[in-house]
Structure formats: C-alpha cells, structure tokens
Design an enzyme around this catalytic site. Structure first.
Site, PDB file in Angstrom:
ATOM      1  N   LYS A 183       0.849  -1.195   0.000  1.00 21.99           N
ATOM      2  CA  LYS A 183       0.000   0.000   0.000  1.00 21.99           C
ATOM      3  C   LYS A 183       0.886   1.247   0.000  1.00 21.99           C
ATOM      4  O   LYS A 183       2.070   1.183   0.334  1.00 21.99           O
ATOM      5  CB  LYS A 183      -0.940   0.008   1.208  1.00 21.99           C
ATOM      6  CG  LYS A 183      -1.548  -1.321   1.561  1.00 21.99           C
ATOM      7  CD  LYS A 183      -2.508  -1.884   0.520  1.00 21.99           C
ATOM      8  CE  LYS A 183      -3.075  -3.195   1.065  1.00 21.99           C
ATOM      9  NZ  LYS A 183      -3.927  -3.936   0.179  1.00 21.99           N
TER      10      LYS A 183
HETATM   11  C1  PLP Z   1      -4.664  -5.024   1.368  1.00 23.31           C
HETATM   12  C2  PLP Z   1      -6.119  -5.165   1.366  1.00 23.31           C
HETATM   13  C3  PLP Z   1      -6.807  -5.734   2.453  1.00 23.31           C
HETATM   14  C4  PLP Z   1      -6.111  -6.383   3.618  1.00 23.31           C
HETATM   15  O1  PLP Z   1      -5.228  -5.584   4.331  1.00 23.31           O
HETATM   16  P1  PLP Z   1      -4.108  -6.271   5.258  1.00 23.31           P
HETATM   17  O2  PLP Z   1      -3.466  -5.104   5.942  1.00 23.31           O
HETATM   18  O3  PLP Z   1      -3.173  -7.004   4.370  1.00 23.31           O
HETATM   19  O4  PLP Z   1      -4.803  -7.158   6.220  1.00 23.31           O
HETATM   20  C5  PLP Z   1      -8.180  -5.764   2.398  1.00 23.31           C
HETATM   21  N1  PLP Z   1      -8.860  -5.275   1.351  1.00 23.31           N
HETATM   22  C6  PLP Z   1      -8.240  -4.741   0.282  1.00 23.31           C
HETATM   23  C7  PLP Z   1      -9.055  -4.190  -0.840  1.00 23.31           C
HETATM   24  C8  PLP Z   1      -6.854  -4.677   0.253  1.00 23.31           C
HETATM   25  O5  PLP Z   1      -6.245  -4.143  -0.826  1.00 23.31           O
END
Ligand code: PLP
Length: 359
Positions: A183
């Site tokens: 992210k």
């Molecule tokens: C990355 C992501 C998640 C999960 O986040 P984590 O921090 O890896 O648990 C959930 N939904 C979407 C759309 C994502 O891109």
C-alpha cells in the site's frame, strides 16, 4: 540490492516499500524511549490519518483485515445477517463477514471499473451492510449504492484517493485502511478504521483493546481482542504519512508512464472523471492473463494476478455465476509498481508486453 534473474537481466520487482532513513530514525527513537506500545505515537499517527481522510476519528489496528473485522463487529453484524460484497476483491473483504458468522453475499463487479456494479446490488431483508471496495485505489461509485443500508468502505488501497473531491476513507459509515507493504503508506503490517461516528470509533477502540472502555475504568462489558498497533509501527507510519503527497505524486507519475506506453496495447486502469485514483496497484486487463504473467516472470518481470474471484474459491462457491468477476480475474495483470521503477524499467515492461500481445 538489485537481484538478477537466471538470464542475467535485473529483476523488476512487483513492489518495493518506499521507506528509509526517516522511518529508521523514528523507530530508533521509540526503542530508546522505553514505550513500545500504547504510547504517544499511536495518537499522533491517528490524528494524521483522520486529517488525511477528513474524518473525525481514526483508530489504528494491527492490519487492514483487523480493521475490517472490527468494523463489521462495530456495525453489529453477526449470525443471520447478510452483507453484500464484491465478487472480485481481496478475500479479507468477505472473510471477515464469514468470520463473524454472517453471510457474505457476492455481487458482481463492473469489468471496466473492477468495482461493485451498482446495478447488480439487490439488498434483501437480511442485508445489514454493503462493503464497497476502492479496488487497487480506484474510488468506488459510492453515491450509486442503495440508501438505507450501512456502507463499509474498504479503502485498504485508497489512502490519498478522492471520489468527486471527497477523500476515500470517508465515503461510508466506516472505512478501513491497510498499511501492508504493497500500500502507499506502509508500517510493514497495520491498518486503521476511520469514521465520523464517535460511538463506532469508541466501539472499535474497545474491541482492539480487550473490551476495556477507552476512558473508563477496569470494567469490561463486552469481550474484546488485542488488535493494537505498536508505537514502533506507528513511528514508521508518521513519516510515511508526512510524505503521502510525495509518494502519491511518484506513484501517479509511474502510472502515467505505464498508461502512455500501454494504452494502445492493453486495457489500462483509470478513474472516473473528477476522481483521483489512489494507485495502490497498476492493474491492466488483457486476454490470457495467466499466460502473460508466466511469460513476464520468465523475463524477470515480477507481474502478479490482480486479485481473487471469490466465487472460484472453495470458501465462497455455490453462489452462482459472476461473469464480470470471472472476466476480470481471467484478464487482470498487476504490473511491477513502486517508486523505484525507472523509465527504462517501464520501457522493458512495455516492450515485453507489446511482444506478448502481438504474438
Ligand atoms: C490489502 C487489502 C486488504 C487487507 O489488508 P491487510 O493489511 O493485508 O490485512 C483488504 N482489502 C483490500 C481491498 C486490500 O487491498
């Protein structure tokens, strides 16, 4: 360190978190302070996140999935309830619903936006909420969702994105962010719930900390968990968030570089007119995605699937056909996407794709 492939070319990695000296220094400071968790860095990071999303509250937790889990619980969702979720999304979006004993009801996506298709949404008497995902950072068409049902915005990949001027992370009753290394802002692992609703924010704070009242005594009225994010990780997030504008510009520039090279060859990602794309990932669509991914990888280009078609997973089978999700799943390719990519890296990816598509 640049890794080399068997063929001797440099490996172009899928992701590369943009962290450096400022983050390392901030972590060292926390380690020296003696307060590794439940300290001042948590609140400082939360204030920054609320400001970035334009919400009253932000509550940090241990992952984006933990954020989704607590958001679903805070909305009072449980056994007997149904929640509408897109059929094409990261599985955590639906897993948290199943995990609290409710039923994730899959809804097809619009293959062009890769987000929920508002025309396919049919809330029923048991529908407690809709999870709208801003997939890969593309803002969902949130205002087209039916009224009268709570909207949980999965903005895990959309920090910095905007829907018609409104920041993602503020589009629903609650929103979830993730700070996973793929992210834009990362803490290694981490997440947050953002909301304007003080009661929901308090419920999240309680549940992330064993059920203890945020400003209360030692009484525990309802069971909770430990989903806290440590000061060590919040210290990574603070300088990251301070650089959000810079990180966002760098990612936007790389996305534009790809689009310029690829727009006539494959279907390139975009956002609606008037929106700001968050560029969590750069996901193109092209026929035969699996073969293209394998061929790119052979050339040292670490391409990856976009995300999952939930109806093709054993956990979510038997809900019917989702042609939009199937189409996207078969065509989506996430290209290497991070701020260290050079113009010549982009050229190499584009040349490889061009020759694959014209075969
Ligand atoms: C990355 C992501 C998640 C999960 O986040 P984590 O921090 O890896 O648990 C959930 N939904 C979407 C759309 C994502 O891109």
């Amino acid at each position: 360190m640049v890794q080399r492939t068997d063929a001797g070319t440099d490996l172009i990695r899928l992701a590369w978190p943009d962290v450096g000296a400022a983050e390392a220094e901030a972590v060292a400071e926390v380690l020296e302070s003696g307060q590794l968790t439940m300290g001042p860095k948590v609140e400082e990071f939360e204030r920054g996140l609320a400001a970035a999303c334009g919400t009253e509250h932000a509550v940090v937790v241990s992952s984006g999935t933990a954020a989704l889990h607590l958001a679903v619980l805070a909305l009072g969702i449980g056994p007997g309830d149904e929640v509408l979720v897109p059929a094409y999304t990261f599985p955590a979006t639906a897993n948290v619903v199943a995990f609290v004993g409710a039923k994730p009801v899959l809804v097809d996506v619009d293959p062009e936006t890769m987000n929920l298709d508002p025309q396919k949404l049919e809330p029923g008497p048991r529908t407690k909420a809709i999870v709208a995902v801003d997939l890969f950072g593309r803002p969902a068409r949130i205002e087209l969702l039916p009224g009268g049902v709570s909207v949980l915005e999965d903005a895990a990949g959309a920090l910095g994105a905007k829907r018609q001027g409104r920041p993602c992370g503020s589009l629903g009753a609650l929103a979830c962010l993730s700070f996973h290394p793929r992210k834009i802002v990362t803490t290694g692992e981490g997440g947050a719930v953002t909301t304007d609703d003080a009661e929901l924010a308090d419920a999240i704070r309680r549940m992330r900390h064993h059920g203890i009242e945020p400003r209360g005594g030692f009484e525990i009225a309802h069971a909770g968990l430990n989903y806290r994010l440590s000061d060590i990780l919040c210290a990574v997030g603070i300088p990251q968030l301070a650089r959000l504008g810079e990180l966002f510009e760098a990612r936007t520039r790389i996305a534009a570089g790809y689009t310029e090279r690829l727009r006539d060859i494959v279907e390139t990602p975009s956002a609606d007119e008037g929106d700001v794309h968050g560029w969590q990932a750069y996901v193109i669509q092209v026929d035969g995605a699996a073969d293209k991914i394998a061929a790119l990888r052979e050339q040292g280009i670490e391409a990856q699937v976009g995300t999952y078609a939930l109806h093709r997973l054993a956990a979510y089978r038997d809900q019917g056909e989702f042609p939009g999700a199937s189409r996207v799943f078969e065509r989506a390719v996430a290209l290497p996407f991070h701020t260290r990519l050079s113009e010549s890296d982009l050229d190499r990816v584009a040349e490889a794709l061009t020759s694959l598509v014209s075969k």
